[in-house]
Every structure is written in C-alpha cells, then in structure tokens.
Design a protein around this motif. Structure first.
Motif, short mmCIF file in Angstrom:
data_model
loop_
_atom_site.label_atom_id
_atom_site.label_comp_id
_atom_site.label_asym_id
_atom_site.label_seq_id
_atom_site.Cartn_x
_atom_site.Cartn_y
_atom_site.Cartn_z
N GLU A 152 30.10 -3.34 40.20
CA GLU A 152 30.86 -2.09 40.23
C GLU A 152 30.11 -1.02 41.03
O GLU A 152 30.73 -0.27 41.79
CB GLU A 152 31.13 -1.61 38.79
CG GLU A 152 31.94 -0.34 38.69
CD GLU A 152 33.36 -0.45 39.26
OE1 GLU A 152 33.78 -1.57 39.62
OE2 GLU A 152 34.04 0.59 39.36
N SER A 195 21.23 -10.06 36.58
CA SER A 195 21.04 -8.77 35.93
C SER A 195 20.22 -7.87 36.85
O SER A 195 19.71 -8.31 37.88
CB SER A 195 20.32 -8.95 34.59
OG SER A 195 19.10 -9.64 34.79
N VAL A 201 21.01 -4.08 33.15
CA VAL A 201 22.47 -4.12 33.17
C VAL A 201 22.96 -5.46 33.72
O VAL A 201 22.25 -6.16 34.43
CB VAL A 201 23.07 -2.96 34.00
CG1 VAL A 201 22.70 -1.63 33.38
CG2 VAL A 201 22.60 -3.02 35.45
N SER A 202 24.19 -5.80 33.36
CA SER A 202 24.76 -7.09 33.73
C SER A 202 25.22 -7.09 35.18
O SER A 202 25.32 -6.05 35.82
CB SER A 202 25.94 -7.42 32.82
OG SER A 202 27.00 -6.51 33.07
N SER A 203 25.56 -8.27 35.67
CA SER A 203 26.00 -8.37 37.06
C SER A 203 27.33 -7.66 37.28
O SER A 203 27.60 -7.18 38.39
CB SER A 203 26.09 -9.83 37.50
OG SER A 203 26.77 -10.59 36.53
N LEU A 204 28.15 -7.53 36.24
CA LEU A 204 29.41 -6.81 36.42
C LEU A 204 29.16 -5.33 36.71
O LEU A 204 29.85 -4.72 37.52
CB LEU A 204 30.30 -6.95 35.17
CG LEU A 204 31.71 -6.37 35.30
CD1 LEU A 204 32.52 -7.12 36.35
CD2 LEU A 204 32.46 -6.37 33.97
N VAL A 205 28.15 -4.78 36.05
CA VAL A 205 27.80 -3.38 36.31
C VAL A 205 27.32 -3.22 37.75
O VAL A 205 27.71 -2.29 38.46
CB VAL A 205 26.73 -2.89 35.32
CG1 VAL A 205 26.25 -1.48 35.68
CG2 VAL A 205 27.26 -2.92 33.89
#
Lengths: 178, 154
Positions: free
Chosen positions: B67, B37, B60-64
């Motif tokens: 991106e 995160s 925020v998460s690792s996907l954010v």
C-alpha cells in the motif's frame, strides 16, 4: 522503553493477559496457522487487539460501508479510514482493530479478494513478527548492543554517498534507548 | 500480493534546531530480506513543554508495504526533482528518501507552512506532489502508531 519485553513480541506488553494466547511460549500449531499472513509471516497482537489492513478500498467508501462488511466478523474496536489530502476522497486503505485473533482471522479469510463497492479488496494483518535470524535479532532484540549496531548497518548503506546520514537526535536516542 | 521482493526503502525527516534544541519527526520503512515484512521506525522529539523523545519500532506486513508503494507510485514523486524547491533555512528542513526497485530519490527542502508556500515556489507542481505525498504518508504512519501502540504520535 520496555526493552525487556521485546524478545519476541516487540509491541505486546500485554503478553500475560493475551486472550488465551500463550504469547510468551511457543504458540500451538493451530494458533500459528491462524496468525499467518498471506505471505507466511506471523502476525503480532497490538496493544489492545489485532489490526488488519484493507486495501483497494473505493474512494467513495465511508465508515458505514466498512462497518457493514467488517462488522460481521466481530465488533470493530477502531477504524481508520484515511482521506487523500489532495482530493478529500478515501485514500484507498482502511485499518481495522478487532479484539480477538479469531475475529481478525475470520475477516481476512472471508473478505480477502472480495468486492466492496465494486472493487476487489485485499485484507491481511497489518503487523507481523520480525523474521527469525538477522531481522528478528535486529528489530526484536533491542536487548543487545548487537541489535543496535546491526540496526545501523543497512541504514547507512541505504544512504551511502550522502554526507549527512542519521540526525544527531536519532543517534542520541538510540544510545539512550538500547 | 504484488512482487514484494524489489528493494524498498522510505525515510522522511522533518526538523529544526532552535530554542528547544533539536526537534524533529522521522520515520522509515525498510523491507526485510525475504520481502514478507518490513521494519518501520518512528521518532518524534519535541522539547516543547518538556515533552521527551518518542521512539517506536514495529514490523509491518507485506500488504502494508504494498500500500505504501502504491501511494508512492501513484503520486509520481519519483519523476520529480528538488532542484528548484526552497532550500532549508533557519526554520528547518524536510528530507524524503525513497528507493523502489531501481529508482531512488533523495530530496531536501524547507519546511512548508501552507499550500501558499507551494504555490509561490519556483516549482509549484513538483512541490505540490511532495507536499501531499508527505501528508498522506504521515497520516498512514500516525494511524499505524496509534493503533499498534495506543499513543497519539503527535
């Protein structure tokens, strides 16, 4: 700011009204599992629902394409499909809000690594809890002076060697807020 | 999910001091220890019409983060240099600092009113990269803030 509410859920002042979430207490095992991101962080609820992010979205996707795929898991309360400011095409990500954790979970489980307009998309929660320990104390806290102090540490390190670091405004804001 | 363990830090600042005091917008993202995160902070101070400071913090998460990294990398901003960009002036300045892995940039330039300022500059190609990247990053940050906190960030 609502610092007193930020012990565990920095941004969820609606804790008491959470949809059958015992947000303020320890979540049940099933609940914790439902809140896990792919990298095992724990999702948090936003003010009005659960926000998921979709990445590798095709540049020609439109809101209807997102609606068609993600409307199946629950009513989409909000959708941000931002455009590339240079090209005018879709930038490549979408942010979707569902009312309930169950809907968000279903979308993540069902749509992650599936195709949307021929591209394999990734789907996961957008917002998570700060990790326990230093991270949690730092950004979740807000309550203690320690939190604020800690906050500056890594920041200053990242900017070492620069004469001007934080802007005075931000510094003042910290003092006011924390 | 990609390798989220590489160091990552992003900070953007845009501001000036004038009739209404120090007015600025600033946000940053910093990956937390385990890479799962990142904390994101946002501050917007406008004294116009007695608006007050807005300050928000979220995780925020690792996907954010993946991106954001993708947006940065595909912009190729890390290859640019601010040496020939317009320097800060009475109208204020912008700063962009990014660390991704071993790459680090720290740019400072004047505020850009329109794409004409970019075209007329000594390094239009480089400044154009900066100009659009900043807009794309701001759009993402504003969406995150709007959805998470249900406020209009500007």
């Amino acid at each position: 700011m609502a610092d007193e509410m930020e012990l565990d859920e920095p941004v969820s002042p609606q804790g008491s009204t959470g949809n059958n979430n015992n947000i303020l207490g320890a979540p049940s095992g099933a609940k914790v599992a439902a809140m896990q991101t792919h990298t095992k962080a724990t999702a948090v609820r936003s003010i009005e629902g659960w926000i998921i992010m979709v990445t590798n979205v095709h540049e020609e996707a439109d809101e209807e394409a997102i609606q068609d795929k993600f409307g199946d898991f629950g009513e989409i309360k909000n959708l941000h499909l931002n455009l590339d400011r240079r090209s005018g095409y879709v930038k490549g990500y979408a942010l979707i809000e569902y009312s309930t954790l169950e809907e968000a979970r279903a979308a993540i489980d069902s749509a992650h690594n599936t195709k949307l307009l021929d591209q394999t998309i990734q789907v996961d929660f957008a917002f998570v809890r700060p990790p326990p320990g230093k991270g949690g104390a730092r950004s979740g806290g807000g309550g203690g002076g320690g939190g604020g102090g800690n906050n500056r540490g890594p920041n200053n390190r990242a900017r070492s060697g620069r004469s001007r670091s934080r802007s005075p405004g931000v510094a003042a804001a910290k003092e006011d807020d924390l | 999910m990609s390798a989220t363990n590489e160091p990552f830090y992003l900070r953007y600042y845009s501001g000036h001091s004038g009739r209404f005091g120090h007015e600025f917008l600033e946000f940053d993202f910093r990956v937390l220890g385990d890479g799962r995160s990142a904390t994101a902070r946002y501050a917007n101070n406008s004294n116009y019409r007695n608006d007050s400071l807005i300050r928000k913090e979220m995780c925020v998460s690792s996907l954010v983060i993946d991106e954001i990294k993708r947006i940065i990398k595909s912009s190729e901003i890390m290859k640019e240099d601010d040496a020939k960009w317009p320097t800060k002036n009475k109208d204020g300045k912008q700063e962009l600092e990014i660390r991704v892995g071993n790459d680090h940039i720290s740019f400072e330039t004047a505020k850009i009113g329109s794409i004409n300022d970019v075209t007329d500059s000594a390094d239009p190609d480089g400044l154009r990269v900066f100009y659009y990247l900043v807009q794309d990053l701001k759009a993402l940050v504003f969406s995150l803030i709007a959805l998470h906190f249900k406020i209009k960030p500007i």
